[in-house]
Design an enzyme around this catalytic site. Structure first.
Site, PDB file in Angstrom:
ATOM      1  N   ARG A  51      51.941 -62.986   6.441  1.00 30.42           N
ATOM      2  CA  ARG A  51      50.845 -62.441   5.639  1.00 30.42           C
ATOM      3  C   ARG A  51      49.541 -63.214   5.870  1.00 30.42           C
ATOM      4  O   ARG A  51      48.744 -63.380   4.953  1.00 30.42           O
ATOM      5  CB  ARG A  51      51.196 -62.434   4.147  1.00 30.42           C
TER       6      ARG A  51
ATOM      7  N   TYR B 152      64.744 -50.468  -0.888  1.00 28.58           N
ATOM      8  CA  TYR B 152      63.591 -49.743  -1.423  1.00 28.58           C
ATOM      9  C   TYR B 152      63.837 -48.241  -1.448  1.00 28.58           C
ATOM     10  O   TYR B 152      63.419 -47.538  -2.378  1.00 28.58           O
ATOM     11  CB  TYR B 152      62.354 -50.022  -0.569  1.00 28.58           C
TER      12      TYR B 152
ATOM     13  N   ARG C 243      45.148 -61.046   1.129  1.00 31.65           N
ATOM     14  CA  ARG C 243      44.321 -61.096  -0.064  1.00 31.65           C
ATOM     15  C   ARG C 243      43.693 -62.462  -0.360  1.00 31.65           C
ATOM     16  O   ARG C 243      42.858 -62.561  -1.244  1.00 31.65           O
ATOM     17  CB  ARG C 243      45.150 -60.643  -1.275  1.00 31.65           C
TER      18      ARG C 243
ATOM     19  N   ARG D   3      39.076 -54.200   2.238  1.00 39.78           N
ATOM     20  CA  ARG D   3      40.010 -53.455   1.381  1.00 39.78           C
ATOM     21  C   ARG D   3      39.235 -52.610   0.373  1.00 39.78           C
ATOM     22  O   ARG D   3      39.589 -51.447   0.122  1.00 39.78           O
ATOM     23  CB  ARG D   3      40.933 -54.455   0.673  1.00 39.78           C
TER      24      ARG D   3
ATOM     25  N   ASP E 103      52.822 -52.535   7.084  1.00 39.21           N
ATOM     26  CA  ASP E 103      53.737 -52.721   5.967  1.00 39.21           C
ATOM     27  C   ASP E 103      55.140 -52.355   6.425  1.00 39.21           C
ATOM     28  O   ASP E 103      55.311 -51.473   7.268  1.00 39.21           O
ATOM     29  CB  ASP E 103      53.322 -51.842   4.782  1.00 39.21           C
TER      30      ASP E 103
END
Length: 356
Positions: free
Chosen positions: A27, A154, A31, A40, A77
């Site tokens: 990552r 998921y 963020r 973003r 992702d």
């Protein structure tokens, strides 16, 4: 053979001697960077950002402008594959990823398709092609996918979960259906990663984020078996060089001795694994990647230096180590801590090789 200015990561993954320990961060585009937050906001949503190749390329390159990282990893992702299968991925504000149509009945499970990467996942491949060209051989580009078991968690649950009760219940009540999901997902993941390799990925990584939630005897059957299926089907060569394969299982320490049998070239360790045990147990068969606790980056640069040195000492100077975090970098991580980490890995690992 395509020319790379810095192939240290590839050589380390092949357990060849390197001048220093290469470093990249899970990552690493994300963020904690203000420039990521700006783009973003411009995109309007995470999915728009991920599905717009030019924006995904820009985000992939952002951390390399700040830090002397030894690899880029494509911004994407792990849930792109289930989305391409028709499950309807969306992100609820403050709640993470969700699927509109989770797999809750036999008919839906048995009709699960294998998507064509060049059609349903073309945006990822275009982002890879654009990024590979923009890098111009500066550092390797890592492509990735979720492991079949993690994706199945998921896909059945419909969202993230503390215990993935629906997914694990299916494993016990209808293991045949769980195996069907895993087999279809493994075939889809193999095709997806091969398409990524063709589009410019020089490393292929499987993220088995939830493999560690399995019972001890279940991990080989429901997770590792399907990682092996994926790796067995991957193209081994691209652009005149070997494409290394990395397997990372969060909380996978109980099964470290089994992981080299999957066909991977490197095993990622989370922060709960002991590097010394891994070096002794499997270090002669595969390279190792990891495994600094991401939370230590909040303790300030001097603490980061100490932790980096401790981690490098634990792995030792022998070939076959790629420095990374034990899981993804957290939002709001201080940028000066990341800069210190990268600099210290390069400086201290060079010194270790000179004295070791």
């Amino acid at each position: 053979m395509s020319k790379l200015e810095n192939d240290t990561l590839l050589r380390a993954l092949c357990r060849e001697t390197t001048e220093y320990t290469p470093v990249w961060l899970m990552r690493q585009a994300g963020r904690y960077l203000p420039e990521y937050k700006a783009i973003r906001a411009k995109a309007g949503s995470f999915l728009t950002l991920a599905k717009t190749p030019e924006l995904a390329c820009e985000v992939t390159l952002q951390p390399l402008r700040r830090f002397a990282l030894d690899a880029a990893i494509i911004f994407s992702d792990i849930l792109t594959v289930p989305d391409a299968m028709g499950l309807g991925l969306y992100f609820a504000e403050g709640e993470g990823p969700r699927f509109e149509r989770p797999l809750r009945d036999e008919k839906a499970i048995l009709s699960l398709p294998v998507p064509d990467p060049e059609i349903e996942l073309r945006y990822v491949l275009d982002a890879l092609r654009t990024t590979h060209a923009a890098l111009g051989g500066r550092v390797p580009l890592i492509g990735f996918a979720g492991s079949p078991y993690t994706l199945a968690c998921y896909m059945v649950e419909g969202s993230g979960s503390n215990d993935f009760r629906a997914a694990k219940t299916l494993r016990y009540t209808r293991p045949d259906l769980m195996h069907h999901i895993l087999d279809v997902t493994a075939r889809a993941t193999t095709a997806y990663l091969n398409a990524q390799i063709a589009a410019g990925a020089e490393v292929a990584m499987l993220f088995d984020t939830w493999g560690g939630n399995l019972a001890f005897d279940d991990y080989p059957e429901f997770s590792l078996r399907y990682a092996e299926q994926v790796f067995a089907g991957l193209d081994r060569q691209a652009r005149g060089r070997t494409v290394p394969r990395i397997l990372f299982t969060r909380h996978g320490a109980p099964w470290l001795d089994r992981m080299p049998g999957s066909g991977c070239d490197a095993v990622g360790l989370d922060w709960s694994s002991d590097p010394r045990t891994a070096r002794t147990g499997i270090g002669a068969r595969v390279a190792l990647q990891g495994n600094l606790d991401p939370t230590c980056l909040f303790a300030g640069p001097e603490s980061v230096r100490v932790s980096v040195r401790h981690t490098l000492d634990a792995f030792g100077p022998a070939p076959g180590h790629v420095f990374n975090l034990g899981h993804g970098i957290a939002p709001s991580t201080p940028i000066d801590s990341v800069e210190t980490l990268v600099e210290e890995v390069h400086t201290y690992s060079r010194a270790l090789r000179q004295t070791g």
